[in-house]
Design a protein around this motif. Structure first.
Motif, PDB file in Angstrom:
ATOM      1  N   ARG A  90       0.846  -1.207   0.000  1.00 18.88           N
ATOM      2  CA  ARG A  90       0.000   0.000   0.000  1.00 18.88           C
ATOM      3  C   ARG A  90       0.873   1.247   0.000  1.00 18.88           C
ATOM      4  NH1 ARG A  90      -3.441  -1.050   4.875  1.00 18.88           N
ATOM      5  NH2 ARG A  90      -3.269   1.191   5.142  1.00 18.88           N
ATOM      6  N   PHE A  91       1.915   1.244   0.845  1.00 15.64           N
ATOM      7  CA  PHE A  91       2.847   2.372   0.884  1.00 15.64           C
ATOM      8  C   PHE A  91       3.514   2.556  -0.475  1.00 15.64           C
ATOM      9  CE2 PHE A  91       7.361   3.608   1.562  1.00 15.64           C
ATOM     10  CZ  PHE A  91       7.145   4.939   1.865  1.00 15.64           C
ATOM     11  N   GLU A  92       3.950   1.444  -1.065  1.00 17.65           N
ATOM     12  CA  GLU A  92       4.644   1.514  -2.360  1.00 17.65           C
ATOM     13  C   GLU A  92       3.792   2.216  -3.412  1.00 17.65           C
ATOM     14  OE1 GLU A  92       6.577  -1.358  -5.815  1.00 17.65           O
ATOM     15  OE2 GLU A  92       5.330  -2.273  -4.264  1.00 17.65           O
ATOM     16  N   PHE A  93       2.542   1.794  -3.538  1.00 21.89           N
ATOM     17  CA  PHE A  93       1.724   2.315  -4.630  1.00 21.89           C
ATOM     18  C   PHE A  93       1.053   3.650  -4.313  1.00 21.89           C
ATOM     19  CE2 PHE A  93       2.204  -2.108  -5.841  1.00 21.89           C
ATOM     20  CZ  PHE A  93       2.588  -1.948  -7.155  1.00 21.89           C
ATOM     21  N   SER A  94       0.766   3.934  -3.037  1.00 20.74           N
ATOM     22  CA  SER A  94       0.065   5.177  -2.725  1.00 20.74           C
ATOM     23  C   SER A  94       0.990   6.353  -2.440  1.00 20.74           C
ATOM     24  CB  SER A  94      -0.891   4.971  -1.538  1.00 20.74           C
ATOM     25  OG  SER A  94      -0.173   4.698  -0.353  1.00 20.74           O
ATOM     26  N   ILE A  95       2.216   6.077  -1.953  1.00 17.41           N
ATOM     27  CA  ILE A  95       3.105   7.182  -1.555  1.00 17.41           C
ATOM     28  C   ILE A  95       4.478   7.086  -2.212  1.00 17.41           C
ATOM     29  CG2 ILE A  95       4.270   8.304   0.395  1.00 17.41           C
ATOM     30  CD1 ILE A  95       1.880   7.454   2.131  1.00 17.41           C
ATOM     31  N   TYR A  96       5.109   5.927  -2.127  1.00 17.00           N
ATOM     32  CA  TYR A  96       6.492   5.765  -2.575  1.00 17.00           C
ATOM     33  C   TYR A  96       6.656   6.026  -4.074  1.00 17.00           C
ATOM     34  CZ  TYR A  96      10.841   3.129  -3.487  1.00 17.00           C
ATOM     35  OH  TYR A  96      12.088   2.726  -3.896  1.00 17.00           O
ATOM     36  N   ARG A  97       5.893   5.320  -4.898  1.00 12.69           N
ATOM     37  CA  ARG A  97       6.033   5.513  -6.352  1.00 12.69           C
ATOM     38  C   ARG A  97       5.676   6.932  -6.792  1.00 12.69           C
ATOM     39  NH1 ARG A  97       4.974   0.330 -10.050  1.00 12.69           N
ATOM     40  NH2 ARG A  97       6.204  -1.162  -8.859  1.00 12.69           N
TER      41      ARG A  97
ATOM     42  N   ARG B 133      14.150   5.011  -7.921  1.00 12.94           N
ATOM     43  CA  ARG B 133      13.591   4.188  -6.858  1.00 12.94           C
ATOM     44  C   ARG B 133      13.954   2.723  -7.068  1.00 12.94           C
ATOM     45  NH1 ARG B 133       8.602   5.111  -9.994  1.00 12.94           N
ATOM     46  NH2 ARG B 133       8.090   3.097 -10.907  1.00 12.94           N
ATOM     47  N   GLU B 134      13.869   2.008  -5.977  1.00 13.73           N
ATOM     48  CA  GLU B 134      14.118   0.574  -5.966  1.00 13.73           C
ATOM     49  C   GLU B 134      12.764  -0.129  -5.912  1.00 13.73           C
ATOM     50  OE1 GLU B 134      16.744  -2.427  -3.168  1.00 13.73           O
ATOM     51  OE2 GLU B 134      16.634  -0.307  -2.689  1.00 13.73           O
ATOM     52  N   SER B 135      12.660  -1.236  -6.566  1.00 11.82           N
ATOM     53  CA  SER B 135      11.422  -1.998  -6.547  1.00 11.82           C
ATOM     54  C   SER B 135      11.207  -2.640  -5.178  1.00 11.82           C
ATOM     55  CB  SER B 135      11.492  -3.095  -7.615  1.00 11.82           C
ATOM     56  OG  SER B 135      10.496  -4.056  -7.404  1.00 11.82           O
ATOM     57  N   PHE B 136       9.953  -2.614  -4.691  1.00 11.12           N
ATOM     58  CA  PHE B 136       9.657  -3.320  -3.446  1.00 11.12           C
ATOM     59  C   PHE B 136       9.764  -4.824  -3.658  1.00 11.12           C
ATOM     60  CE2 PHE B 136       8.848   0.563  -1.537  1.00 11.12           C
ATOM     61  CZ  PHE B 136       8.594   0.391  -0.191  1.00 11.12           C
ATOM     62  N   GLY B 137       9.795  -5.254  -4.925  1.00 10.00           N
ATOM     63  CA  GLY B 137      10.090  -6.647  -5.231  1.00 10.00           C
ATOM     64  C   GLY B 137      11.510  -7.012  -4.823  1.00 10.00           C
ATOM     65  N   ASP B 138      12.379  -6.007  -4.673  1.00  8.15           N
ATOM     66  CA  ASP B 138      13.744  -6.216  -4.167  1.00  8.15           C
ATOM     67  C   ASP B 138      13.845  -5.883  -2.677  1.00  8.15           C
ATOM     68  OD1 ASP B 138      14.692  -6.920  -6.713  1.00  8.15           O
ATOM     69  OD2 ASP B 138      15.110  -4.831  -7.227  1.00  8.15           O
ATOM     70  N   ILE B 139      13.092  -4.887  -2.225  1.00 10.88           N
ATOM     71  CA  ILE B 139      13.175  -4.456  -0.832  1.00 10.88           C
ATOM     72  C   ILE B 139      12.593  -5.509   0.109  1.00 10.88           C
ATOM     73  CG2 ILE B 139      12.358  -2.747   0.843  1.00 10.88           C
ATOM     74  CD1 ILE B 139      12.551  -0.644  -1.436  1.00 10.88           C
ATOM     75  N   ILE B 140      11.438  -6.052  -0.223  1.00  5.44           N
ATOM     76  CA  ILE B 140      10.794  -7.025   0.672  1.00  5.44           C
ATOM     77  C   ILE B 140      11.671  -8.263   0.886  1.00  5.44           C
ATOM     78  CG2 ILE B 140       8.802  -8.566   0.950  1.00  5.44           C
ATOM     79  CD1 ILE B 140       7.094  -6.250  -0.236  1.00  5.44           C
ATOM     80  N   PRO B 141      12.253  -8.859  -0.153  1.00  3.59           N
ATOM     81  CA  PRO B 141      13.156  -9.992   0.115  1.00  3.59           C
ATOM     82  C   PRO B 141      14.378  -9.606   0.947  1.00  3.59           C
ATOM     83  CG  PRO B 141      12.462 -10.020  -2.169  1.00  3.59           C
ATOM     84  CD  PRO B 141      11.982  -8.713  -1.574  1.00  3.59           C
ATOM     85  N   ARG B 142      14.856  -8.365   0.798  1.00  6.39           N
ATOM     86  CA  ARG B 142      15.979  -7.923   1.635  1.00  6.39           C
ATOM     87  C   ARG B 142      15.584  -7.857   3.100  1.00  6.39           C
ATOM     88  NH1 ARG B 142      17.520  -3.245  -1.219  1.00  6.39           N
ATOM     89  NH2 ARG B 142      17.414  -2.098   0.723  1.00  6.39           N
TER      90      ARG B 142
ATOM     91  N   THR C 137      17.662  -4.698   6.382  1.00  2.43           N
ATOM     92  CA  THR C 137      16.771  -3.666   5.862  1.00  2.43           C
ATOM     93  C   THR C 137      15.541  -3.564   6.758  1.00  2.43           C
ATOM     94  OG1 THR C 137      17.537  -4.051   3.615  1.00  2.43           O
ATOM     95  CG2 THR C 137      15.432  -2.920   3.847  1.00  2.43           C
ATOM     96  N   TYR C 138      15.150  -2.327   7.073  1.00  2.00           N
ATOM     97  CA  TYR C 138      14.005  -2.032   7.928  1.00  2.00           C
ATOM     98  C   TYR C 138      13.118  -1.000   7.242  1.00  2.00           C
ATOM     99  CZ  TYR C 138      16.917  -4.084  11.570  1.00  2.00           C
ATOM    100  OH  TYR C 138      17.693  -4.938  12.302  1.00  2.00           O
ATOM    101  N   CYS C 139      11.824  -1.064   7.546  1.00  2.00           N
ATOM    102  CA  CYS C 139      10.887  -0.028   7.122  1.00  2.00           C
ATOM    103  C   CYS C 139      10.124   0.435   8.344  1.00  2.00           C
ATOM    104  CB  CYS C 139       9.897  -0.560   6.101  1.00  2.00           C
ATOM    105  SG  CYS C 139      10.634  -0.956   4.517  1.00  2.00           S
ATOM    106  N   VAL C 140       9.806   1.705   8.376  1.00  2.00           N
ATOM    107  CA  VAL C 140       8.957   2.267   9.430  1.00  2.00           C
ATOM    108  C   VAL C 140       7.849   3.039   8.724  1.00  2.00           C
ATOM    109  CG1 VAL C 140       8.800   3.779  11.434  1.00  2.00           C
ATOM    110  CG2 VAL C 140      10.870   2.426  11.061  1.00  2.00           C
ATOM    111  N   MET C 141       6.607   2.736   9.105  1.00  2.00           N
ATOM    112  CA  MET C 141       5.436   3.404   8.542  1.00  2.00           C
ATOM    113  C   MET C 141       4.824   4.316   9.592  1.00  2.00           C
ATOM    114  SD  MET C 141       4.948   2.162   5.487  1.00  2.00           S
ATOM    115  CE  MET C 141       6.551   1.526   5.057  1.00  2.00           C
ATOM    116  N   ALA C 142       4.424   5.505   9.183  1.00  2.00           N
ATOM    117  CA  ALA C 142       3.669   6.432  10.034  1.00  2.00           C
ATOM    118  C   ALA C 142       2.208   6.291   9.648  1.00  2.00           C
ATOM    119  CB  ALA C 142       4.152   7.863   9.821  1.00  2.00           C
TER     120      ALA C 142
END
Length: 126
Positions: free
Chosen positions: A21-28, A37-46, A58-63
């Motif tokens: 949701r973050f990827e498509f609504s805010i990140y892209r 940008r880097e694909s979340f297809g690469d970020i999630i496996p990391r 690798t870490y993500c923090v969502m507000a």
């Protein structure tokens, strides 16, 4: 504001959906040039397979506010040199100018630090 840390230990299907949701609504939209940008297809496996011998952790923090993602950050932790690199930070365009980015950075760094310390303690105890 609620902050959610996503690491290898918390990468549930629910959090993968949150990341998408973050990827498509805010990140892209924040990084419209695909070369920036880097694909979340690469970020999630990391995140899932964080292995300091091959990659940083690798870490993500969502507000979140009222169930709506207001922003997020992606960071890499390099345990060998005790360094954290903020890779991406993006805020919902409708929420800009409300200090969400600076609060996300402040809280995100604090939460990642707590998570790293907890994970390192767990590795030592195992």
């Amino acid at each position: 504001m609620e902050y959610i840390t996503i690491s290898r230990d918390s990468l549930s299907w629910k959090n993968i959906l949150l990341l998408r949701r973050f990827e498509f609504s805010i990140y892209r939209p924040s990084f419209p040039d695909k070369n920036e940008r880097e694909s979340f297809g690469d970020i999630i496996p990391r995140i899932r397979h964080s292995d300091p011998n091959r990659h940083p952790y690798t870490y993500c923090v969502m507000a979140m506010e009222g169930g709506v993602i207001q922003g997020g950050l992606v960071a890499d932790w390099y345990p060998g040199c005790n360094a954290l690199e903020i890779i991406y930070i993006a805020v919902n365009p409708d929420s800009r100018g409300k200090r969400i980015g600076s609060n996300l950075l402040k809280e995100g760094l604090r939460l990642i630090r707590e998570t790293v310390l907890k994970e390192e303690k767990g590795q030592i105890e195992n």
